[in-house]
Structures are given as structure tokens and as C-alpha cells.
Design an enzyme around this catalytic site. Structure first.
Site, PDB file in Angstrom:
ATOM      1  N   CYS A   1      32.860  34.473  13.292  1.00 16.61           N
ATOM      2  CA  CYS A   1      31.952  34.806  14.406  1.00 16.61           C
ATOM      3  C   CYS A   1      30.955  33.663  14.527  1.00 16.61           C
ATOM      4  O   CYS A   1      31.323  32.505  14.371  1.00 16.61           O
ATOM      5  CB  CYS A   1      31.273  36.156  14.168  1.00 16.61           C
ATOM      6  SG  CYS A   1      30.349  36.240  12.612  1.00 16.61           S
TER       7      CYS A   1
ATOM      8  N   ARG B   1      30.464  33.993  24.986  1.00 12.06           N
ATOM      9  CA  ARG B   1      30.131  33.001  23.954  1.00 12.06           C
ATOM     10  C   ARG B   1      31.386  32.263  23.500  1.00 12.06           C
ATOM     11  O   ARG B   1      31.378  31.043  23.319  1.00 12.06           O
ATOM     12  CB  ARG B   1      29.449  33.668  22.757  1.00 12.06           C
ATOM     13  CG  ARG B   1      28.036  34.156  23.047  1.00 12.06           C
ATOM     14  CD  ARG B   1      27.366  34.701  21.807  1.00 12.06           C
ATOM     15  NE  ARG B   1      27.066  33.637  20.853  1.00 12.06           N
ATOM     16  CZ  ARG B   1      26.703  33.867  19.591  1.00 12.06           C
ATOM     17  NH1 ARG B   1      26.622  35.102  19.124  1.00 12.06           N
ATOM     18  NH2 ARG B   1      26.421  32.854  18.788  1.00 12.06           N
TER      19      ARG B   1
END
Length: 268
Positions: free
Chosen positions: A225, A173
Site C-alpha cells: 500500500c 492513488r
């Protein structure tokens, strides 16, 4: 910031906060609480209590100071309480609540490493009855030094402020190879990567050499995040290891991409 994580067998008398949650089944945590929780515990829901889901600042936006103060007051918390927070173990939710309480400068707050099952195994009493507490009267002193806004992060990206951005998501990611949630793949420019799941050892969380060798102990680190949730345990682990110059970008990547460009691949 001192000791953050505590083993279940070292827990003494105090207040308990149950933060069990499941991002794939949003009712699971409350059902689990109703089926049995540490006696005297209150339940805080990730999305109803620890996020302002009416805000557009990311997928799990930071609650306002007023919202947090009301949460703490109706929970009957006081600054002189010793507060133990648990989730299901090896999860990010207790760390999210811990950070919010440290943002409000509560002095004695701990994450129970191993979560609910470890407390049960240590012989701490369990109940199905929900305890009601009287409203507390709080005058909070906020610790702005641990909070990073989108604009704070922009000054780092632009080289105006010297700090390290640390992305807690998976490597794929971070590099932009796969993005199952947000509509733009990649990471905040200049950020380094450390997948928070590498902290897991069963139902407990621990630092490893790879994390501790990622940057110098005295440099400022801003952790983020996807939505600010899984960055929380990475922040908490670093704090527990004695890193004092830490900030959490609660809005995180899902907030950043609403305004600014991203980077693909590894940052240099």
C-alpha cells in the site's frame, strides 16, 4: 496459514492485544485504551511498537527482528499463547500486529472481526487497569516466506520472479490521479489494484468476489500500500480465504519511490 479472523462471540480465554490507532490523531488509541480495554489486554502503538520510525524505509518502516523480539518479550508473550488482537473495527491496525506475530511464527493468533465494541457487546470483561506481565524468554523462528523486501519486489517488476503485485490503495492513488501523502504519484510497475476499503462491512472486514477473482489461488501475491499499514488487512483477508502463497511488502510504495521508478494509469 489457517483461520485468521474470529467473531467476538467465539473468543475463548487467551491474551489480548489492543491496537486501536488513528492516523489523524496519534494519541487517540492510547487514550481509548486508558479509558477502557479488554481486561488483561496490553497496548501496542502503530508507530512506537509496530514501526521503526527512525528508519528511512518508508513511512511506517518494518521494525528490526531485535525490536520485535523485545516487544514480544516485554509483552510477556509465549508461543503457546492463544492471542486475540483487536482495534476499533474495520481498521488496518490489528492486521498489522497479526502479521508481525505470524512473521515471528506465533501459531495461534487471531484478529477479532468487529474490534473492541464487538468484544464488549459479546460480554467480554472491560477494565481501565493496565495489566503488567513478566518478561518472557523467547527463541523466535522467523517466517521469511511471508516478507518481501524492496529488492524482492524489483525482481517481480523486472520479470525475473513470477508473482503478482497487489496495491491496496484507492484507485485514484494507484493510477496517480491524486497523491495526498507521498511526493510521487503512481504505483509500482506491473501492480494490480484492489482498494482495501472495499473489504469493509461496517466495523468488520470480509472478502468479496472481485478480490477473489483478481488472480488465481495458486499464484504468488505480494501485497503493498502506501506505508505497509492498509496492505495488512488485505493480506489477512486473503490468508483467511486460504491463499497460502502471500507476502507483504512492509516498506510499500513510500519505500519503493526512494529508489525506483513508478507507473501511471492502469497496469496492463
Amino acid at each position: 496459514m489457517g483461520k485468521v479472523f474470529i467473531a467476538a462471540q467465539d473468543v475463548k480465554a487467551g491474551r489480548f492485544i489492543d491496537t486501536r490507532f488513528n492516523l489523524q490523531d496519534r494519541d487517540w488509541g492510547k487514550h481509548a485504551f486508558n479509558s477502557g480495554h479488554i481486561e488483561g489486554a496490553i497496548y501496542w502503538d502503530l508507530e512506537q511498537d509496530l514501526s521503526d520510525m527512525t528508519s528511512s524505509a518508508g513511512r511506517h518502516p518494518m521494525p528490526s527482528k531485535e525490536q520485535l523480539q523485545q516487544l514480544f518479550k516485554r509483552s510477556g508473550l509465549n508461543y503457546d499463547d492463544c492471542i486475540y488482537i483487536y482495534d476499533q473495527g474495520g481498521a488496518p491496525f490489528a492486521a498489522r500486529a497479526w502479521w508481525m506475530l505470524k512473521y515471528a511464527n506465533f501459531p495461534s493468533v487471531y484478529i477479532v472481526n468487529g474490534g473492541f465494541e464487538s468484544l464488549k457487546q459479546a460480554g467480554v470483561s472491560v477494565s481501565e487497569q493496565e495489566h503488567k506481565y513478566e518478561l518472557s524468554n523467547l527463541s523466535l523462528q522467523w517466517n521469511e516466506s511471508i516478507y518481501a523486501s524492496r529488492n524482492d519486489v524489483k525482481t517481480i517488476v523486472d520479470g525475473i520472479h513470477n508473482a503478482t503485485l497487489l496495491d491496496a490503495r484507492s484507485g485514484e492513488r494507484y493510477r496517480g490521479e491524486n497523491e495526498p501523502i507521498d511526493n510521487v504519484a503512481g504505483h509500482i510497475p506491473t501492480a494490480k489494484n484492489f482498494d482495501w476499503e472495499q473489504l469493509k462491512q461496517g466495523s468488520e472486514l470480509y472478502a468479496n468476489d472481485q478480490l477473489l477473482n483478481t488472480f488465481k489461488r495458486d499464484e504468488e501475491v505480494v501485497v503493498y500500500c502506501g506505508s505497509g499499514v492498509t496492505a495488512s488487512p488485505l493480506y489477512a483477508i486473503l490468508a483467511d480465504c486460504g491463499y497460502d502463497n502471500l507476502k507483504l511488502y512492509v516498506g510499500s510504495y513510500s519505500d519503493w519511490i526512494t529508489q525506483f521508478d513508478i507507473e501511471i494509469g492502469e497496469s496492463k
